[in-house]
Design a protein around this motif. Structure first.
Motif, mmCIF file in Angstrom:
data_model
loop_
_atom_site.group_PDB
_atom_site.id
_atom_site.type_symbol
_atom_site.label_atom_id
_atom_site.label_comp_id
_atom_site.label_asym_id
_atom_site.label_seq_id
_atom_site.Cartn_x
_atom_site.Cartn_y
_atom_site.Cartn_z
ATOM 1 N N ASN A 88 25.868 -16.571 3.224
ATOM 2 C CA ASN A 88 25.449 -15.234 3.411
ATOM 3 C C ASN A 88 25.583 -14.619 4.581
ATOM 4 N N ASP A 89 25.197 -15.462 5.679
ATOM 5 C CA ASP A 89 25.263 -14.975 7.000
ATOM 6 C C ASP A 89 26.801 -15.035 7.726
ATOM 7 N N TYR A 90 27.514 -15.950 7.179
ATOM 8 C CA TYR A 90 28.883 -16.414 7.503
ATOM 9 C C TYR A 90 29.902 -16.323 6.730
ATOM 10 N N ALA A 294 12.151 -19.564 4.050
ATOM 11 C CA ALA A 294 13.429 -18.898 4.820
ATOM 12 C C ALA A 294 14.639 -18.752 3.703
ATOM 13 N N GLU A 295 14.500 -19.676 2.636
ATOM 14 C CA GLU A 295 15.687 -19.543 1.661
ATOM 15 C C GLU A 295 15.516 -18.431 0.836
ATOM 16 N N ALA A 296 14.300 -17.764 0.729
ATOM 17 C CA ALA A 296 13.837 -16.771 -0.189
ATOM 18 C C ALA A 296 14.536 -15.220 0.564
ATOM 19 N N VAL A 297 14.606 -15.507 1.827
ATOM 20 C CA VAL A 297 15.010 -14.456 2.482
ATOM 21 C C VAL A 297 16.614 -14.041 2.007
ATOM 22 N N TYR A 298 17.107 -15.000 1.459
ATOM 23 C CA TYR A 298 18.611 -14.614 0.856
ATOM 24 C C TYR A 298 18.432 -14.395 -0.609
ATOM 25 N N THR A 299 17.341 -14.049 -1.368
ATOM 26 C CA THR A 299 17.614 -13.802 -2.733
ATOM 27 C C THR A 299 17.718 -12.087 -2.687
ATOM 28 N N GLU A 300 17.753 -11.530 -4.024
ATOM 29 C CA GLU A 300 18.035 -10.183 -3.731
ATOM 30 C C GLU A 300 16.996 -9.690 -3.709
#
Ligand SMILES: *Cc1c(COP(=O)(O)O)cnc(C)c1O
Length: 401
Positions: A88-90, A294-300
């Protein structure tokens, strides 16, 4: 007889925020009926988003089962989180999961990174600056002595309205360069072209850039790099720090990460290996529950929800900018960052203006001079308050200016 690290004794007395806290406490004690609105310290106020809380609850329940229980995790972070960060970030930047080191904070990482560098390195910092870079180098003996508000061995790069808050490329050779963009405290940023000058300098001089990107989620403008690795060649010269603190309200939850590319070598030695060694020896990982959060930050849903909070803070920043401008102040930042940096009126000094705002308007800010000598004559506002308090504070300030 035991000896202490004498460098600690060189540190100037009181930490900026404890001085502010003391002044505020004294004011409140003398004026118990007066309301005080805090726009000083950079802490968030919005609660954690539902997607994060849900993931945390689920992880807590897992920990109470025989199958789901986890003890010590990998020091570098769980693969599930490192993979998400990379994807996601990179995205498209060629960073690999084993170049990501999950940690309990960008503050600790920015401070601890010095462990893998020699004490004779010449260190360059922006002025004004996030105090962690300076104080941790002082503790390590890299800063020299504190004389007339400056460390004798540090290379200071003034960032003021006069140079558009862009640090000038050093005229001498420096070895370690701390850059933080979007910047705390000025709220200003560099364009890709401007950041490229730094990457080129570091490549020519075999220096290492320590790039603090804690505020990248607040970037709204097109040409502002979110990561230093968007610049060609940066993987050979830069370490990047990121944090879930300001991005997703993790200031109390604690999760961040540092990127140390495998291409980054100093004198032939891989910094990725050294940092891995350092972390394995001195750090035992971030809790499983927190890494799942923190992983959940990347869910939709997670993404959508944290964006709402960031937009909320950015709207506060806009209100601060516009109100202060209307009140006749010169303001900077607040467009790609939650910080607004204002020039004090009529050239009064930072602490005097701080006192005026506190005693007359009941608003707590941070005096620019607390971030370094070139911060003198400025004051910092944070956009992390509630909307209600932001608006109230701006009304009160308008009433006294
Ligand atoms: C808030 C902040 C951080 C984040 O620190 P954490 O330890 O991750 O909470 C890092 N760098 C700067 C400049 C900051 O202002």
């Amino acid at each position: 007889m035991a000896q202490i690290n004498e460098n600690y004794l060189k540190l100037p007395g009181s930490y900026l925020f404890s001085t502010i806290a003391k002044k505020v406490a004294e004011f409140q004690e003398k004026n118990p009926e007066r309301e005080v609105i805090k726009m000083g310290i950079g802490d968030v106020t919005r609660p954690l988003v539902p997607a994060v809380i849900e993931a945390m609850h689920k992880a807590v329940d897992e920990m109470g089962t025989a199958e789901g229980f986890r003890g010590y995790g990998p020091e570098q972070g769980y693969d599930f989180l490192r993979n998400k960060i990379v994807e996601n970030d990179y995205k498209g930047l060629g960073i690999e999961p084993d170049e990501i080191f999950v940690s309990d904070g960008a503050k600790s990482d920015c401070g601890n990174i010095g462990d893998i560098f020699g004490t004779d390195n010449k260190v360059a910092v922006c002025d004004p600056v996030y105090p962690v870079y300076v104080d941790t180098n002082a503790m390590a003996g890299r800063a020299g002595d504190f004389i007339n508000e400056k460390w004798s061995d540090l290379y200071y790069m003034p960032c003021t309205a006069e140079n558009g808050f862009m640090p000038e490329i050093p005229k001498e050779k420096v070895d370690m360069i701390y850059l933080c963009f979007p910047n705390n405290p000025t709220g200003e940023t560099l364009t890709k072209e401007q950041l490229k000058l730094w990457v080129d300098y570091a490549r020519e001089n075999e220096s290492v850039i320590l790039f603090d990107s804690a505020y990248e989620a607040f970037i709204t403008e097109q040409d502002v790099p979110h990561s230093i690795y968007e610049i060609d060649g940066a993987k050979e010269v830069a370490i990047e720090f990121r944090s879930f603190s300001k991005t997703a309200g993790f200031t109390g939850t604690r999760c961040a990460y540092t990127v140390v590319p495998k291409d980054l070598k100093v004198n032939g030695t891989s910094l990725n290996q050294l940092w891995n060694r350092r972390q394995c020896t001195k750090f035992n990982g971030v809790p499983y529950i927190i890494q799942r959060a923190a992983e959940a930050v990347y869910t939709e849903e997670g993404r959508k929800q944290i964006k709402e909070n960031i937009d909320y803070y950015l709207e506060n920043a806009k209100i601060i900018r516009e109100s202060l401008e209307k009140a006749g102040l010169e303001v900077y930042g607040g467009i790609n960052s939650p910080y607004v940096w204002a020039k004090t009126p009529n050239g009064i000094n930072s602490w005097d203006f701080f006192d005026k705002l506190l005693t007359e308007a009941g608003v707590v800010t941070t005096p620019g001079s607390g971030f370094g000598p070139s911060g003198e004559g400025y004051i910092r506002f944070t956009a992390f308050s509630t909307r209600e308090n932001t608006e109230k504070a701006m009304e009160k300030i308008a009433g006294i200016l």
